[in-house]
Design a protein around this motif. Structure first.
Motif, PDB file in Angstrom:
ATOM      1  N   LEU A   1      81.827 -37.993 -40.934  1.00  0.00           N
ATOM      2  CA  LEU A   1      81.224 -39.203 -40.382  1.00  0.00           C
ATOM      3  C   LEU A   1      80.305 -38.861 -39.213  1.00  0.00           C
ATOM      4  CD1 LEU A   1      84.291 -41.637 -40.408  1.00  0.00           C
ATOM      5  CD2 LEU A   1      82.270 -41.775 -41.884  1.00  0.00           C
TER       6      LEU A   1
ATOM      7  N   GLY B   1      76.959 -37.791 -40.156  1.00  0.00           N
ATOM      8  CA  GLY B   1      76.074 -38.811 -40.684  1.00  0.00           C
ATOM      9  C   GLY B   1      76.405 -39.339 -42.055  1.00  0.00           C
ATOM     10  N   LEU B   2      77.470 -38.835 -42.678  1.00  0.00           N
ATOM     11  CA  LEU B   2      77.863 -39.365 -43.982  1.00  0.00           C
ATOM     12  C   LEU B   2      78.431 -40.771 -43.804  1.00  0.00           C
ATOM     13  CD1 LEU B   2      77.636 -36.306 -44.709  1.00  0.00           C
ATOM     14  CD2 LEU B   2      79.539 -36.681 -46.284  1.00  0.00           C
ATOM     15  N   THR B   3      78.259 -41.604 -44.814  1.00  0.00           N
ATOM     16  CA  THR B   3      78.858 -42.936 -44.812  1.00  0.00           C
ATOM     17  C   THR B   3      80.300 -42.837 -45.319  1.00  0.00           C
ATOM     18  OG1 THR B   3      78.214 -43.406 -47.097  1.00  0.00           O
ATOM     19  CG2 THR B   3      76.609 -43.940 -45.340  1.00  0.00           C
ATOM     20  N   PRO B   4      81.135 -43.850 -45.066  1.00  0.00           N
ATOM     21  CA  PRO B   4      82.487 -43.833 -45.629  1.00  0.00           C
ATOM     22  C   PRO B   4      82.507 -43.676 -47.146  1.00  0.00           C
ATOM     23  CG  PRO B   4      82.373 -45.454 -43.892  1.00  0.00           C
ATOM     24  CD  PRO B   4      80.962 -44.958 -44.095  1.00  0.00           C
ATOM     25  N   THR B   5      81.525 -44.263 -47.844  1.00  0.00           N
ATOM     26  CA  THR B   5      81.451 -44.084 -49.300  1.00  0.00           C
ATOM     27  C   THR B   5      81.215 -42.625 -49.652  1.00  0.00           C
ATOM     28  OG1 THR B   5      80.594 -46.322 -49.648  1.00  0.00           O
ATOM     29  CG2 THR B   5      80.174 -44.711 -51.383  1.00  0.00           C
ATOM     30  N   GLN B   6      80.294 -41.978 -48.952  1.00  0.00           N
ATOM     31  CA  GLN B   6      80.000 -40.565 -49.209  1.00  0.00           C
ATOM     32  C   GLN B   6      81.178 -39.672 -48.840  1.00  0.00           C
ATOM     33  OE1 GLN B   6      76.480 -40.495 -46.775  1.00  0.00           O
ATOM     34  NE2 GLN B   6      75.090 -40.694 -48.537  1.00  0.00           N
TER      35      GLN B   6
ATOM     36  N   THR C   1      83.686 -51.600 -48.005  1.00  0.00           N
ATOM     37  CA  THR C   1      82.437 -51.665 -47.263  1.00  0.00           C
ATOM     38  C   THR C   1      82.279 -50.385 -46.459  1.00  0.00           C
ATOM     39  OG1 THR C   1      81.163 -52.936 -45.626  1.00  0.00           O
ATOM     40  CG2 THR C   1      83.540 -52.827 -45.295  1.00  0.00           C
ATOM     41  N   ASP C   2      81.042 -50.068 -46.092  1.00  0.00           N
ATOM     42  CA  ASP C   2      80.801 -48.928 -45.206  1.00  0.00           C
ATOM     43  C   ASP C   2      80.846 -49.342 -43.738  1.00  0.00           C
ATOM     44  OD1 ASP C   2      80.615 -46.897 -47.053  1.00  0.00           O
ATOM     45  OD2 ASP C   2      78.441 -47.038 -47.291  1.00  0.00           O
ATOM     46  N   ALA C   3      80.929 -50.637 -43.491  1.00  0.00           N
ATOM     47  CA  ALA C   3      81.003 -51.137 -42.120  1.00  0.00           C
ATOM     48  C   ALA C   3      82.439 -51.033 -41.601  1.00  0.00           C
ATOM     49  CB  ALA C   3      80.533 -52.581 -42.058  1.00  0.00           C
ATOM     50  N   GLU C   4      82.576 -50.966 -40.285  1.00  0.00           N
ATOM     51  CA  GLU C   4      83.901 -51.007 -39.663  1.00  0.00           C
ATOM     52  C   GLU C   4      84.275 -52.463 -39.440  1.00  0.00           C
ATOM     53  OE1 GLU C   4      84.307 -48.555 -36.207  1.00  0.00           O
ATOM     54  OE2 GLU C   4      83.566 -46.753 -37.225  1.00  0.00           O
TER      55      GLU C   4
ATOM     56  N   ALA D   1      80.312 -51.931 -50.238  1.00  0.00           N
ATOM     57  CA  ALA D   1      79.859 -50.544 -50.284  1.00  0.00           C
ATOM     58  C   ALA D   1      78.993 -50.318 -51.518  1.00  0.00           C
ATOM     59  CB  ALA D   1      81.055 -49.595 -50.293  1.00  0.00           C
TER      60      ALA D   1
END
Length: 327
Positions: free
Chosen positions: A117, A120-125, A144-147, A189
């Motif tokens: 993270l 720079g990777l997203t939670p999906t990645q 979702t990729d948001a917190e 996501a």
């Protein structure tokens, strides 16, 4: 159905983990060697939190570990045969939460995730990268990729992170409501709504309907995607015989004014024919008397054994959910 069925499961928690295992087993019993191409799991991330500088994703990890066969089935969370040396050292430093145990192997996961993270990777990645380690037989996507961590608001206005309320206080503090700050600005996501739109069946796991499935459906566009899919939407009751199977879902349901019953939870999701989500609802044999109530809500009731006490029970329930959708 000649082609491999496309199955999407919305899940979280221990019940979600066991159900996903059952769906995977049911697909394999149908002769599907590559279930990863058929099975997509949209995982609750409302339980997530930052602790001691690392990002924890409890439901993501529970489902990942279960599919990998490395989970601690006794506790329902964490890695099997884990040690806790680092956790004890953190406590000596006064870091973290003394009532929130992190195993050493589990911490390895959190550190790897946090590093990615930070890069720079997203939670999906990150979840995609994590999935390469084991043959999970499923594609896992965060909701979702948001917190949008879950916050419990008590009657006096005190705000607690869900994990503190759930793990430290064991849900003994009466909640006034549950919130997911930031969720209104979140989005599903990447890949989630596409998977739902292309699905042959969408399954709502027997997870906590308020704090596991609830946050998933609260992501803007998620409920609409489920409602709009051409696939049948089948839910599985987390209530058996008027009682929760595990955890404190009854406390959560009471907080939002919903009775702890299989029919009431079906009503919480609602019938798609009336603007809700469900086409069919699996309820336990112990709750067979509620079938007419469910039908009266515009949802097709199916009475089936719902206990998932072993692998056979998990597979049988997964099969029942697929059969309910014509698969």
């Amino acid at each position: 159905m000649s082609a491999a069925p496309r199955v999407v499961v919305l899940a979280g928690g221990v019940g979600g983990s066991r159900f996903v295992l059952g769906v995977r087993a049911a697909l394999r019993a149908r002769g599907l060697a590559d279930t990863a191409a058929s099975l997509t799991v949209v995982v609750n991330t409302g339980d997530d939190l930052w602790l001691s500088g690392v990002r924890l994703q409890p439901d993501v990890d529970s489902i990942t570990y279960a599919l990998a066969g490395v989970n601690d089935a006794e506790r329902g969370w964490g890695r099997r045969d884990d040690s806790e040396r680092v956790n004890r050292e953190l406590q000596e430093w006064g870091a973290g939460w003394p009532w929130f145990t992190l195993g050493d192997l589990d911490l390895g996961t959190h550190l790897a995730r946090t590093g990615w993270l930070r890069e720079g990777l997203t939670p999906t990645q990150v979840l995609e990268r994590m999935s390469h380690r084991w043959d999970l037989g499923a594609r896992l996507l965060p909701m979702t990729d948001a917190e949008a961590d879950t916050v419990v608001v008590l009657g006096d206005g005190t705000r607690l992170h869900f994990q503190e309320w759930w793990t430290r206080h064991r849900a003994t503090l009466a909640p006034a409501r549950f919130e997911n700050p930031g969720i209104d600005a979140a989005a599903p996501a990447p890949g989630v709504t596409g998977a739902i739109a292309a699905a042959d069946v969408v399954l709502l796991a027997p997870s906590n309907p308020v704090v596991s499935i609830g946050p998933i459906l609260a992501v803007p566009g998620m409920r609409e995607a489920v409602r709009a899919t051409a696939a049948p939407v089948v839910g599985v009751s987390p209530i058996i015989g008027g009682k929760v199977v595990r955890g404190m879902a009854d406390v959560c349901l009471t907080a939002i004014g919903v009775e702890t019953s299989a029919a009431a939870v079906a009503g919480l999701y609602g019938a798609r024919s009336a603007g809700g989500l469900l086409d069919a609802w699996l309820l336990a044999e112990e709750d067979a008397a509620l079938a007419d109530d469910v039908a009266g809500r515009g949802i097709r009731p199916l009475v089936r054994p719902l206990w998932m006490t072993d692998a056979a029970g998990q597979a049988a329930l997964g099969d029942a959910a697929l059969v309910a959708a014509g698969i």
